[in-house]
Scaffold this active site. Sequence first.
Site, PDB file in Angstrom:
ATOM      1  NE  ARG A  80      -2.343  -0.843   3.704  1.00  0.00           N
ATOM      2  CZ  ARG A  80      -1.972  -1.836   4.507  1.00  0.00           C
ATOM      3  NH1 ARG A  80      -2.082  -3.105   4.097  1.00  0.00           N
ATOM      4  NH2 ARG A  80      -1.479  -1.576   5.714  1.00  0.00           N
ATOM      5  CE1 TYR A  89      -9.226  40.459  14.321  1.00  0.00           C
ATOM      6  CE2 TYR A  89      -8.394  38.662  12.939  1.00  0.00           C
ATOM      7  CZ  TYR A  89      -9.347  39.635  13.210  1.00  0.00           C
ATOM      8  OH  TYR A  89     -10.424  39.790  12.374  1.00  0.00           O
ATOM      9  CB  CYS A 115      -6.250  36.555   9.867  1.00  0.00           C
ATOM     10  SG  CYS A 115      -5.268  37.952  10.459  1.00  0.00           S
ATOM     11  CG  ASP A 166     -10.743  34.541   5.471  1.00  0.00           C
ATOM     12  OD1 ASP A 166     -10.999  33.335   5.336  1.00  0.00           O
ATOM     13  OD2 ASP A 166     -11.515  35.348   6.023  1.00  0.00           O
TER      14      ASP A 166
END
Length: 830
Positions: free
Chosen positions: A683, A725, A773, A775
């Site tokens: 595998r 932030y 952040c 985005d």
Amino acid sequence: MSSSHQYSLKDVAQILKGQLCLQNPDYSVINDILIDSRKLISGPQTLFFAIRTGKNDGHRYIEDLYEKGVRNFVVSKEEFPSSFPEANFVIVENSLQALQKLATYHRKQFSFPIIGITGSNGKTIIKEWLFQLLQEDYNIIRSPKSYNSQIGVPLSVWQINDDNDLGIFEAGISEPEEMDNLQRIIQPTIGVFSNIGPAHDKNFISDIQKAGEKLKLFTHVRTMIYSPDYGAIREVMIRSGLGNKVNTFTWSRKSAAGLTIRKVDKGKIHTSVNAVYNNEAIDIKIPFSDEASVENAIHCWAVMLDMGYDNDTIARRMQALQSIAMRLELKEGINDCSVINDSYNSDLNSLNIALDILNRQSQHKKKTIILSDILQTNRSSFDLYHEIADILQKKGVNKLIGIGEAISRHANLFSMEKSFFKNTDEFIRSYPFSGFNDEAILIKGARVFEFERISNALQQKDHETVLEINLNALINNLNYYRKMVDQGVKIMAMVKAFSYGSGSYEISNTLQYHNIDYLSVAYADEGVELRKAGVYVPIMVMNPDEQSFDAILKYQLEPEIYSFRILERLEDAIERNLLPKNKPVKIHIKLDTGMHRLGFVEEEVDELVSRIKENELIRIQSVFSHLAASDEGANDDFTRGQIELFRKLSDTIQQAFDYKILRHILNSAGITRFPDGQFDMVRLGISMYGIATDSKLKDELQNVSSLRSSVSQIKTVKPGATVGYSRQYKAEEERKIATVPVGYADGLSRLLSNGKAGLIVHGQKVPIVGNICMDMCMIDITGMDVQEGDKVEIFGENQPVSVLAEKMGTIPYEILAGISRRVKRIYYQE
């Protein structure tokens, strides 16, 4: 490009007959040559050739390379020595010709055989297949990729070293008088003339002239291999008299030849070829059914016969030939479309290849092609577009959008849904793009039509951040592991978790095309999605839940059975769906040999065998187990114990049934570290995607996935100002900060905030500042010449995903699987 031969700069100057300006004798030994400043690896022993082309001038980059430590330059301008007092210069009239002279001299230092290949099509495939066929017996040096030009050939030949005993180089020309240079550089002893076709027609008066120019590669070979079925090649052989000067080995389907092809029998995925050689019937079988592959394989056949190989060896190796991926770009399009961008050329041969790829996009019923005028041909336009119309019809194209005056004049030849435009501007301005819906779209055009504008218009624009997936690298990694497993051992490719973030369908479809034996998904809905999209290879479902068995039976998926409760749910579904007795459900039995996650334990095996033997509608396809620590040397004894327990338990199961049951336990790390545990199948998971589980493999595996974005905005932040932030970053002095539209909703973890990691801009790592952040994130680009819109690499060639994983205290799996679906996937293939 490096060579094991070291040359002093004094030697180079003598070879090139150039003027030597030796200002720094301590750095006058040469090992590497460089023509692209972006590809510098190490400065001190590198010789940079400042080559002028129609598009660029290498002299512009000398200052940058000097600052990076390069001290040796070949230039065609005399003003440089005074500007760079610690550098050495060889001044020549023409830097490109100087590069070719050095490669020619280097080639003459070696006497082993060289195979030179030219022709209109198939050069790279023949080269790569000969490498596959001959590598058991030779240490081969060959052209990288398609390095067959006036620059590519000398770079290829420069790589010859003392360890090699066979070379394979391809040579391509686009205008008259070019092949003389390449012949002097390659100096082939065996020549292969693949074919003659319409590529680069516009620079030649006729096919006869073009064939004659290509023939110059073979003026001093020991043996030339070609097919007289190509009339232009046959004609120039007669006119030139070359056949009286060198040995020839011909093959033909039309007449008697050195290798006379009697029968070509094409199946769905294999082709058998029968021929007569030395009055004896011989055969080969190849794992391909397209016409180009058959022709390329016959050329390879002829080469091996000429080299003295017995046909049994040739036939055995031919059956193991592996695909060579082609160049293309596949990406998600607007309105649920898939877009194939193959706009780098527009000859008929490459059109046929691209249409085959279009037809592999079985997730869409409708097939559309956007096609420009075909430029490189001397044929009458009526005959050309009549043939194109016939090709499109045979390939099942539903809609044609023709762009160009020539194709527009012949609109009446095309019978499918169609529309025509004089140029790309008119198409973009007037075509209703909202009309594209749930279709596969092939963009195929000559460069002058600037079809990249169409590609940009058709691709999804939801997000500037994209995950680029290199399908060539994926197949390279697959083939690397194929070489590691014993003959006859199958490979199951893990495509669970959205193919480790790479995209389930696109990866599965590529693997299917390259003859993967099995696919494995985590949940049934992943398998159903692949079946609906046209993936037909066997699919194992590793985590079937109680509600999924009806779908598993409907779509012929193969569930993993790891407990008696799951077995009972399968039995209920079989009874509920009234399956016919001649179509039993294939299952995969999971054994717990030490992972202690899922699976039957040793004490349950006898009962399991009894239960399955009672139900004739269940057939065991495989028995498998999962290694807990195959990548950790400290746990090797434990791993060996797992393998031995698996061997014992799987033997018990196999002995209870009168049909063959596959066995598999090795994962990516196990394949490399425990070859005795291969059994019937292995595998392949994370390593197929370029993540090495062993440090020894880092140079063997190619990076598959690259997460990229761009700079949205740049701001100057004054001392004392904060960024992001919670004001976690405070500027001690004035800084230049760039915002990049990638955040933790895309898969960039907040754990990498505040300088714990960096992103790559212009090849340089810059720190992330402030908190990442949802985005977007911010990076410090102080002191750099960066513009809004410039590219940013989150991980890829310059920063492996493993680096970010280490800084997060996790594994690459987590990062790759965590790349959001909103991040656009773009697929590349050569």
